[in-house]
Scaffold this motif. Structure first.
Motif, PDB file in Angstrom:
ATOM      1  N   GLU A  87       7.580   3.399   0.785  1.00  0.00           N
ATOM      2  CA  GLU A  87       7.635   1.968   1.072  1.00  0.00           C
ATOM      3  C   GLU A  87       6.193   1.474   1.117  1.00  0.00           C
ATOM      4  O   GLU A  87       5.376   1.978   1.906  1.00  0.00           O
ATOM      5  N   THR A  88       5.866   0.519   0.263  1.00  0.00           N
ATOM      6  CA  THR A  88       4.470   0.113   0.080  1.00  0.00           C
ATOM      7  C   THR A  88       4.312  -1.381   0.317  1.00  0.00           C
ATOM      8  O   THR A  88       5.083  -2.194  -0.194  1.00  0.00           O
TER       9      THR A  88
ATOM     10  N   TYR B 233       2.408   3.240  -8.360  1.00  0.00           N
ATOM     11  CA  TYR B 233       2.507   4.701  -8.324  1.00  0.00           C
ATOM     12  C   TYR B 233       3.184   5.171  -7.035  1.00  0.00           C
ATOM     13  O   TYR B 233       4.095   6.013  -7.059  1.00  0.00           O
ATOM     14  N   LEU B 234       2.759   4.624  -5.896  1.00  0.00           N
ATOM     15  CA  LEU B 234       3.329   5.034  -4.614  1.00  0.00           C
ATOM     16  C   LEU B 234       4.813   4.689  -4.539  1.00  0.00           C
ATOM     17  O   LEU B 234       5.616   5.476  -4.000  1.00  0.00           O
ATOM     18  N   THR B 235       5.195   3.552  -5.081  1.00  0.00           N
ATOM     19  CA  THR B 235       6.607   3.165  -5.105  1.00  0.00           C
ATOM     20  C   THR B 235       7.426   4.145  -5.942  1.00  0.00           C
ATOM     21  O   THR B 235       8.561   4.482  -5.592  1.00  0.00           O
TER      22      THR B 235
ATOM     23  N   GLN C 288       4.189  -9.313  -4.843  1.00  0.00           N
ATOM     24  CA  GLN C 288       4.077  -8.255  -3.836  1.00  0.00           C
ATOM     25  C   GLN C 288       2.808  -8.337  -3.000  1.00  0.00           C
ATOM     26  O   GLN C 288       2.665  -7.606  -2.009  1.00  0.00           O
ATOM     27  N   ILE C 289       1.869  -9.209  -3.375  1.00  0.00           N
ATOM     28  CA  ILE C 289       0.621  -9.328  -2.620  1.00  0.00           C
ATOM     29  C   ILE C 289       0.780 -10.400  -1.550  1.00  0.00           C
ATOM     30  O   ILE C 289       1.050 -11.563  -1.858  1.00  0.00           O
ATOM     31  N   HIS C 290       0.616 -10.003  -0.296  1.00  0.00           N
ATOM     32  CA  HIS C 290       0.790 -10.912   0.831  1.00  0.00           C
ATOM     33  C   HIS C 290      -0.540 -11.143   1.544  1.00  0.00           C
ATOM     34  O   HIS C 290      -1.476 -10.349   1.424  1.00  0.00           O
TER      35      HIS C 290
ATOM     36  N   LEU D  90       0.316   0.931   3.761  1.00  0.00           N
ATOM     37  CA  LEU D  90      -0.317  -0.379   3.611  1.00  0.00           C
ATOM     38  C   LEU D  90      -1.526  -0.250   2.694  1.00  0.00           C
ATOM     39  O   LEU D  90      -2.379   0.626   2.889  1.00  0.00           O
ATOM     40  N   LEU D  91      -1.601  -1.126   1.693  1.00  0.00           N
ATOM     41  CA  LEU D  91      -2.775  -1.215   0.825  1.00  0.00           C
ATOM     42  C   LEU D  91      -3.496  -2.518   1.130  1.00  0.00           C
ATOM     43  O   LEU D  91      -2.872  -3.572   1.252  1.00  0.00           O
TER      44      LEU D  91
END
Length: 328
Positions: free
Chosen positions: A48-49, A41-43, A69-71, A20-21
């Protein structure tokens, strides 16, 4: 970043499967740009990001999220999403209380945690703290981290990090702008980033109401301390009248630095719940961060913020008095 810290960050990422970011309330260009670039980068590593923030993304920054992708943490299932992650990375924010409605879910998640921030305050909650007060923006730190871990940036990530740096340095004019900052910016431009495009998307997409509110705000500014302190107060009525609820008004205060001799600027904004948001700015060695932290806020020496209880007149009186003492 020193080798030991880099080793710990690498280990945290390697052992995690769902990451989680997040960032602070009212996410800005630095927090959002850092999230987008680090998520890419993590993806690429097969992780799973999830990007989940306490508040909505302002219109001016939505170009960063073309993939959607921003929730926002605003639904019953969001708490479960936080609990499902085994690593939480907070960017541009080290204070749990600045996570607003996400604070409890993060605090109770049980996940490992990593803080990447360029602010001076740190919270013992995080498993690993990566703090660099010399960085001009968290985006600068994320750039260094991705490169140190052997990652590469695509154009979208480069644009996100350039946006992070541009917005947090006031277009590379604030005191923490360094040769390193410019070298990184040059490398981002080499990736294809167009400065004119970023500037237009961030700064030239305002609604008419915001521009009219800016004019009204500037027409009512006050000077104190022999012309060294300037402040503006925006009432709830003014904000509603100009339909500027969703606008980022914090930049309005910087206009007062155009007045010769002004060293400290304050902007007070009356919020829907009656609380008062104050944005504090200063020049040189004057530390407005000390004033902000006294009210539970945070930020940098020259740019900080806090939220106080109302009414507006009371909040103005308190903070103006404290700011005046910085100039004594």
């Amino acid at each position: 970043m020193n080798p030991e810290t880099l080793r710990r960050v690498r280990e945290e990422i390697q052992r995690a499967s769902r990451i989680l970011l997040t960032t602070h309330q009212n996410p800005d260009g630095d927090g959002l740009g850092s999230e987008v670039a680090l998520a890419a980068y993590l993806t690429s590593l097969g992780k799973e990001t999830l990007i989940l923030n306490p508040d909505e993304t302002l219109e001016r920054y939505r170009f960063l999220d073309s993939a959607g992708q921003i929730h926002v943490f605003d639904a019953p299932g969001c708490g479960e999403q936080v609990r499902s992650c085994d690593l939480i990375i907070t960017l541009d924010n080290s204070s749990l209380h600045r996570m607003g409605k996400m604070e409890q879910a993060v605090r109770e998640s049980g996940a490992r945690s990593l803080c990447i921030d360029h602010h001076s305050t740190t919270d013992p909650f995080w498993s690993v703290n990566v703090i660099d007060e010399t960085a001009c923006a968290t985006g600068e730190m994320v750039y260094d981290l991705i490169k140190s871990l052997g990652g590469e940036l695509n154009l979208a990530s480069a644009e996100a990090l350039y946006t992070a740096m541009v917005t947090d340095t006031g277009n590379f004019r604030f005191s923490k702008t360094s040769p390193r900052s410019h070298r990184i910016a040059a490398e981002l431009l080499a990736k294809g980033v167009k400065p004119a495009r970023v500037y237009e998307l961030v700064y030239e997409q305002q609604e008419e109401g915001f521009v009219r509110l800016t004019g009204e705000a500037l027409s009512g500014f006050r000077l104190e301390a022999g012309g060294r302190l300037g402040w503006i107060a925006l009432t709830r009525r003014q904000i509603v009248e100009h339909a500027a609820d969703l606008a980022d008004t914090s930049e309005i205060v910087n206009h007062l630095f155009a007045i010769r001799g002004v060293k400290v600027c304050l902007l007070f904004k009356e919020l829907p719940d009656g609380k008062i948001k104050v944005s504090l700015r200063s020049k040189g060695a004057i530390d407005v961060h000390a004033v902000a932290t006294a009210y539970g806020g945070g930020g940098h020496q020259n740019a900080s913020g806090a939220v106080l209880d109302g009414p507006l007149d009371s909040a103005v009186a308190k903070v103006v008095t404290d700011a005046r003492s910085l100039l004594a």
